[in-house]
Design a protein around this motif. Structure first.
Motif, PDB file in Angstrom:
ATOM      1  N   VAL A 165       0.827  -1.209   0.000  1.00 19.86           N
ATOM      2  CA  VAL A 165       0.000   0.000   0.000  1.00 19.86           C
ATOM      3  C   VAL A 165       0.863   1.262   0.000  1.00 19.86           C
ATOM      4  CG1 VAL A 165      -1.994  -1.099   1.086  1.00 19.86           C
ATOM      5  CG2 VAL A 165      -0.232   0.002   2.525  1.00 19.86           C
ATOM      6  N   LYS A 166       0.254   2.343  -0.477  1.00 22.12           N
ATOM      7  CA  LYS A 166       0.892   3.654  -0.468  1.00 22.12           C
ATOM      8  C   LYS A 166       0.502   4.355   0.827  1.00 22.12           C
ATOM      9  CE  LYS A 166       0.723   7.660  -3.622  1.00 22.12           C
ATOM     10  NZ  LYS A 166       2.182   7.937  -3.684  1.00 22.12           N
ATOM     11  N   GLY A 167       1.398   5.103   1.396  1.00 23.78           N
ATOM     12  CA  GLY A 167       1.035   5.884   2.585  1.00 23.78           C
ATOM     13  C   GLY A 167      -0.054   6.886   2.233  1.00 23.78           C
ATOM     14  N   GLU A 168      -0.758   7.380   3.257  1.00 18.27           N
ATOM     15  CA  GLU A 168      -1.905   8.281   3.006  1.00 18.27           C
ATOM     16  C   GLU A 168      -1.436   9.664   2.519  1.00 18.27           C
ATOM     17  OE1 GLU A 168      -4.551   5.242   3.768  1.00 18.27           O
ATOM     18  OE2 GLU A 168      -4.916   7.210   2.890  1.00 18.27           O
ATOM     19  N   ASN A 169      -0.164   9.983   2.750  1.00 19.50           N
ATOM     20  CA  ASN A 169       0.394  11.232   2.194  1.00 19.50           C
ATOM     21  C   ASN A 169       1.886  11.015   1.975  1.00 19.50           C
ATOM     22  OD1 ASN A 169       1.926  11.936   4.668  1.00 19.50           O
ATOM     23  ND2 ASN A 169      -0.146  12.142   5.534  1.00 19.50           N
ATOM     24  N   ASP A 173       4.115   7.992   3.380  1.00 18.91           N
ATOM     25  CA  ASP A 173       4.551   7.036   2.348  1.00 18.91           C
ATOM     26  C   ASP A 173       6.068   6.864   2.420  1.00 18.91           C
ATOM     27  OD1 ASP A 173       4.656   6.719  -1.220  1.00 18.91           O
ATOM     28  OD2 ASP A 173       3.959   5.249   0.247  1.00 18.91           O
ATOM     29  N   ASP A 208      -2.062   1.410  -4.138  1.00 17.81           N
ATOM     30  CA  ASP A 208      -3.092   2.349  -3.695  1.00 17.81           C
ATOM     31  C   ASP A 208      -2.976   2.525  -2.182  1.00 17.81           C
ATOM     32  OD1 ASP A 208      -4.445   2.883  -6.138  1.00 17.81           O
ATOM     33  OD2 ASP A 208      -5.565   1.003  -6.000  1.00 17.81           O
ATOM     34  N   PRO A 209      -3.465   3.654  -1.636  1.00 17.11           N
ATOM     35  CA  PRO A 209      -3.530   3.791  -0.178  1.00 17.11           C
ATOM     36  C   PRO A 209      -4.534   2.771   0.397  1.00 17.11           C
ATOM     37  CG  PRO A 209      -3.821   5.920  -1.263  1.00 17.11           C
ATOM     38  CD  PRO A 209      -3.907   4.866  -2.347  1.00 17.11           C
ATOM     39  N   SER A 211      -6.714   3.237   2.579  1.00 20.46           N
ATOM     40  CA  SER A 211      -8.053   3.854   2.693  1.00 20.46           C
ATOM     41  C   SER A 211      -8.831   3.704   1.386  1.00 20.46           C
ATOM     42  CB  SER A 211      -7.928   5.334   3.065  1.00 20.46           C
ATOM     43  OG  SER A 211      -7.141   6.015   2.093  1.00 20.46           O
ATOM     44  N   ASN A 233       4.560  -1.194   4.616  1.00 19.49           N
ATOM     45  CA  ASN A 233       3.576  -0.894   3.568  1.00 19.49           C
ATOM     46  C   ASN A 233       3.002  -2.179   2.957  1.00 19.49           C
ATOM     47  OD1 ASN A 233       6.163  -1.281   2.704  1.00 19.49           O
ATOM     48  ND2 ASN A 233       6.269   0.506   1.366  1.00 19.49           N
TER      49      ASN A 233
END
Ligand SMILES: Nc1ncnc2c1ncn2[C@@H]1O[C@H](C[S@+](CC[C@H]([NH3+])C(=O)[O-])CC(=O)[O-])[C@@H](O)[C@H]1O
Ligand SMILES: O=C(O)C(=O)Cc1ccccc1
Length: 241
Positions: A165-169, A173, A208-209, A211, A233
């Motif tokens: 996953v990608k960090g939320e910002n 990230d 993708d994040p 969320s 991640n």
């Protein structure tokens, strides 16, 4: 030094990563040393498959590679008349997976299929596994794949989804990426190997994040989603129809 005699490939010389015969040879070692908790994730996906498998149904391992999740699911199935369909679009992976599975006895039939999961017909499914596969599907195609997965699941069926996953910002990230790279260093990868792998996958693997995964699954209709694993991640979740 980047002269012709440089031993280092320059950015433009690094080919996009592909699951070819060279990767097949090193895959078990590569994924074990690259994905934190891979063995735990595979083992737990098998346990969850055993819990949610329904008699007279199909279980799918989409993007099966060498069949680790297929084997784990098969070890845990106790319901009657289940079959596993393991799918991958790499000919090299499918050929090696078929060979690999021959080494294990079971009453649960497995059909290993060379195919593209964006074009595959799924049906009568109680369990569908996407173990680090969706991340390789172009982002604009992911919702359609997940909608087909949802439609093919029986009531009470589950999607077992693991993803990088990608960090939320950007800040979070980069924090996760740094932790992951430290994990790779600890597992013996050099700075050059880490950097070249990052370049090789950046066009073919777009995380993708978390969320976004959760929101998309709820919008598609999954009644419940539960993240049961995250390290850096790398996440794994169960989504229930
Ligand atoms: N469109 C596609 N259709 C079918 N297969 C695909 C597609 N795109 C990629 N693949 C296949 O998805 C797999 C991704 S690896 C999965 C690990 C495995 N699940 C494991 O639990 O060991 C993840 C990783 O190596 O990080 C590869 O075998 C690709 O050929
Ligand atoms: O995300 C990474 O940096 C990886 O190395 C994951 C991975 C593992 C195996 C094949 C492709 C990507």
């Amino acid at each position: 030094m980047t002269g012709k005699d440089s031993i280092y490939a320059t950015e433009q010389q690094i080919k996009d990563f592909s699951f070819d015969e060279n990767v097949v040879e090193v895959f078990p070692d590569m994924i074990q040393r690259s994905v934190p908790g891979y063995a735990t994730i595979v083992s737990t996906m098998g346990k969850l498959a055993g819990q949610y498998a329904q008699s007279n149904s199909n279980l799918y391992d989409l993007g099966c590679s060498l069949g680790a999740v297929t084997l784990s699911m098969r070890r845990n199935i106790e319901k009657q008349n289940c079959q596993i369909i393991a799918v991958d679009n790499s000919k090299a992976m499918v050929e090696r997976c078929q060979l690999h599975l021959k080494g294990f006895k079971s009453d649960v039939p497995v059909n290993v299929v060379l195919g593209d999961i964006t074009e595959l017909t799924l049906e009568n499914a109680s369990v569908i596994a996407l173990n680090f596969t969706l991340q390789f599907i172009p982002q604009e195609q992911r919702e359609a794949v997940l909608k087909h997965i949802y439609a093919s699941l029986k009531p009470g069926g589950v999607l077992l989804l693991s993803e990088k996953v990608k960090g939320e910002n950007d800040l979070t990230d980069n924090l996760l990426i740094d932790l992951h790279h430290d994990f790779k260093r600890h597992n013996g990868y050099s700075e050059l190997e880490i950097s070249q792998k990052r370049t090789a996958i950046e066009n073919v693997m777009r995380p993708d994040p978390l969320s976004k995964h959760i929101e998309r699954l709820h919008n598609i209709g999954f009644s419940q989603t539960q993240v049961w694993y995250q390290c850096f991640n790398f996440c794994s979740l169960v989504a229930i129809k």
